[in-house]
Design a protein around this motif. Structure first.
Motif, PDB file in Angstrom:
ATOM      1  N   THR A 230       0.834  -1.202   0.000  1.00 14.10           N
ATOM      2  CA  THR A 230       0.000   0.000   0.000  1.00 14.10           C
ATOM      3  C   THR A 230       0.863   1.242   0.000  1.00 14.10           C
ATOM      4  O   THR A 230       1.856   1.329   0.728  1.00 14.10           O
ATOM      5  N   GLY A 232       0.112   5.526  -0.087  1.00 13.24           N
ATOM      6  CA  GLY A 232      -0.898   6.584  -0.114  1.00 13.24           C
ATOM      7  C   GLY A 232      -0.590   7.643   0.918  1.00 13.24           C
ATOM      8  O   GLY A 232       0.447   7.620   1.583  1.00 13.24           O
ATOM      9  N   ARG A 243      -6.980   6.179   8.452  1.00 15.73           N
ATOM     10  CA  ARG A 243      -7.476   6.126   7.077  1.00 15.73           C
ATOM     11  C   ARG A 243      -6.399   6.646   6.146  1.00 15.73           C
ATOM     12  O   ARG A 243      -5.837   7.721   6.376  1.00 15.73           O
ATOM     13  N   ARG A 245      -5.471   7.386   2.056  1.00 13.99           N
ATOM     14  CA  ARG A 245      -5.964   7.573   0.694  1.00 13.99           C
ATOM     15  C   ARG A 245      -4.919   7.034  -0.262  1.00 13.99           C
ATOM     16  O   ARG A 245      -3.832   7.591  -0.408  1.00 13.99           O
ATOM     17  N   SER A 246      -5.235   5.913  -0.903  1.00 12.37           N
ATOM     18  CA  SER A 246      -4.286   5.258  -1.794  1.00 12.37           C
ATOM     19  C   SER A 246      -4.043   6.101  -3.040  1.00 12.37           C
ATOM     20  O   SER A 246      -4.871   6.932  -3.433  1.00 12.37           O
ATOM     21  N   THR A 248      -4.165   5.104  -5.917  1.00 15.26           N
ATOM     22  CA  THR A 248      -5.129   4.711  -6.951  1.00 15.26           C
ATOM     23  C   THR A 248      -6.524   5.243  -6.656  1.00 15.26           C
ATOM     24  O   THR A 248      -7.455   4.967  -7.406  1.00 15.26           O
ATOM     25  N   GLY A 249      -6.695   5.997  -5.572  1.00 15.25           N
ATOM     26  CA  GLY A 249      -7.949   6.695  -5.315  1.00 15.25           C
ATOM     27  C   GLY A 249      -8.794   6.158  -4.186  1.00 15.25           C
ATOM     28  O   GLY A 249      -9.564   6.902  -3.592  1.00 15.25           O
ATOM     29  N   GLU A 250      -8.688   4.862  -3.866  1.00 15.97           N
ATOM     30  CA  GLU A 250      -9.557   4.314  -2.833  1.00 15.97           C
ATOM     31  C   GLU A 250      -9.022   4.663  -1.442  1.00 15.97           C
ATOM     32  O   GLU A 250      -7.840   4.974  -1.271  1.00 15.97           O
ATOM     33  N   GLU A 251      -9.922   4.584  -0.450  1.00 18.76           N
ATOM     34  CA  GLU A 251      -9.548   4.833   0.942  1.00 18.76           C
ATOM     35  C   GLU A 251      -9.345   3.502   1.642  1.00 18.76           C
ATOM     36  O   GLU A 251     -10.229   2.641   1.642  1.00 18.76           O
ATOM     37  N   ARG A 252      -8.195   3.338   2.249  1.00 20.44           N
ATOM     38  CA  ARG A 252      -7.885   2.115   2.982  1.00 20.44           C
ATOM     39  C   ARG A 252      -7.927   2.419   4.479  1.00 20.44           C
ATOM     40  O   ARG A 252      -7.416   3.457   4.922  1.00 20.44           O
TER      41      ARG A 252
END
Length: 383
Positions: A230, A232, A243, A245-246, A248-252
């Motif tokens: 990961t 971000g 939290r 923010r990757s 690639t746009g998604e939130e992990r």
């Protein structure tokens, strides 16, 4: 019909306890009146000294309040908050304790002052300790290098835990001074604490991990971090989870404990970003030209405003003579690093074309042999 279930023995015991308390209160009043009548001058002097002590302590408390207003970011705020929470009851009992011996108070009055002073001092110490601990936590999170967003969500729970722990200890100390056997109470609190800890160990693990992030500060909101696969930026640090923010746009979302158990790379604290090229030239390249390649690549890197690290011959490849170039791009901006690496690569291609140096690519040569095993030249000289 109403049945009275109270036993006669219990009724007698309650009546005895009430009569005994009334007798002690009457004795205290009589001793105090007799003492004041016999030592009225010493009592007046003691009251005056005690009042002066209280006034001095009130001035000190007001100074603590003013210190909180003037020094909002330093250790003075922590000390000022503790001083400002000094209670008037503690001031009065401290003054009474200091002047008690001067007026030759009777034993009953002295014992009463001793008891009240103990209660006031113990609970006042708990208040001071609570303010100091909370002040230290807030100061650490309010520094210029940390945003303290975890504190905003965790401060209520931290205050509750600190207050419960300190005032529990204060209560036990007071009861112990009263002669109460607190062994059972301490054991009960210990067993209860263990039970609560086991039931909520996951929550407490994440909470303490959040506190570790607050104090150790491995990263803060907005930092670009990498762990496992990961990469971000930190979007929010919460009480239980963080939290991210990757790219690639998604939130992990990952729990604080699991996050701290991993090896984290904080890319936002880089001093530079490093790039490397492996450049292969053909085997037909003249050795003298190969000897000039490291210096040539150094000139290219420095001309593009990058930091040259090293360059040299690294091996004989299957189809090329391999050179490795390593250079750094100052700063943490990945876009600037990416553009700089592209500029260096294009500059190398232009320079090699200008120098007539051929960059190798995978090739195969088929050789033909005569019957006696000698090699037939695949490119015979033109006649």
């Amino acid at each position: 019909m109403t049945v009275n279930t109270t036993s006669p023995a219990a009724t007698v015991e309650k009546s005895f306890n009430a009569d005994q308390a009334q007798a002690q209160a009457r004795l205290l009043f009589q001793d105090s009146a007799r003492w004041i009548a016999d030592n009225w001058l010493q009592v007046l002097v003691a009251l005056g000294v005690g009042a002066a002590i209280v006034v001095v302590l009130l001035v000190v408390r007001r100074w603590g309040v003013r210190l909180c207003r003037n020094d909002r970011a330093g250790w003075g705020t922590v000390a000022g908050r503790a001083v400002a929470r000094t209670s008037v009851f503690f001031m009065v009992m401290l003054a009474a304790k200091l002047v008690d011996g001067y007026a030759s108070a009777p034993p009953m009055v002295t014992a009463t002052i001793e008891f009240l002073f103990t209660v006031a001092a113990v609970f006042q110490a708990a208040i001071w300790a609570r303010e100091v601990i909370l002040g230290v936590v807030e100061r650490r999170t309010a520094s210029d290098h940390y945003h303290g967003e975890a504190l905003a969500s965790a401060m209520g729970l931290i205050r509750l835990l600190v207050t419960f722990a300190l005032f529990s200890v204060a209560l036990i100390v007071v009861l112990d001074n009263l002669g109460v056997n607190v062994t059972g109470l301490v054991a009960g609190l210990g067993v209860g604490g263990i039970a609560i800890g086991l039931a909520a160990q996951g929550i407490f693990a994440d909470l303490f991990a959040a506190l570790s992030i607050i104090f150790d500060k491995p990263f803060r909101r907005g930092d670009n971090v990498s762990y496992d696969q990961t990469n971000g930026s930190i979007a929010e640090i919460g009480l239980k989870s963080t939290r991210i923010r990757s790219i690639t746009g998604e939130e992990r979302i990952i729990s604080n404990k699991n996050l701290l158990d991993k090896e984290i790379t904080n890319n936002s604290r880089r001093e530079h970003r490093r790039a490397s090229f492996v450049i292969g030239v053909t085997y037909q390249t003249d050795p003298d030209v190969c000897a000039r390649i490291p210096a040539m690549l150094r000139e290219i890197v420095e001309a593009e405003q990058r930091v040259f690290v090293r360059c040299g011959f690294v091996g004989f490849g299957a189809s090329s003579l391999d050179f490795e170039l390593i250079f750094d791009s100052p700063g943490v901006d990945y876009a600037a690093f990416y553009d700089g690496r592209t500029a260096v690569g294009i500059a190398i291609l232009r320079r090699f074309n200008a120098e007539g140096i051929e960059i190798a690519y995978p090739t195969q040569v088929n050789m033909t042999a005569r019957a006696d095993g000698s090699i037939v030249d695949p490119a015979p000289a033109a006649r």
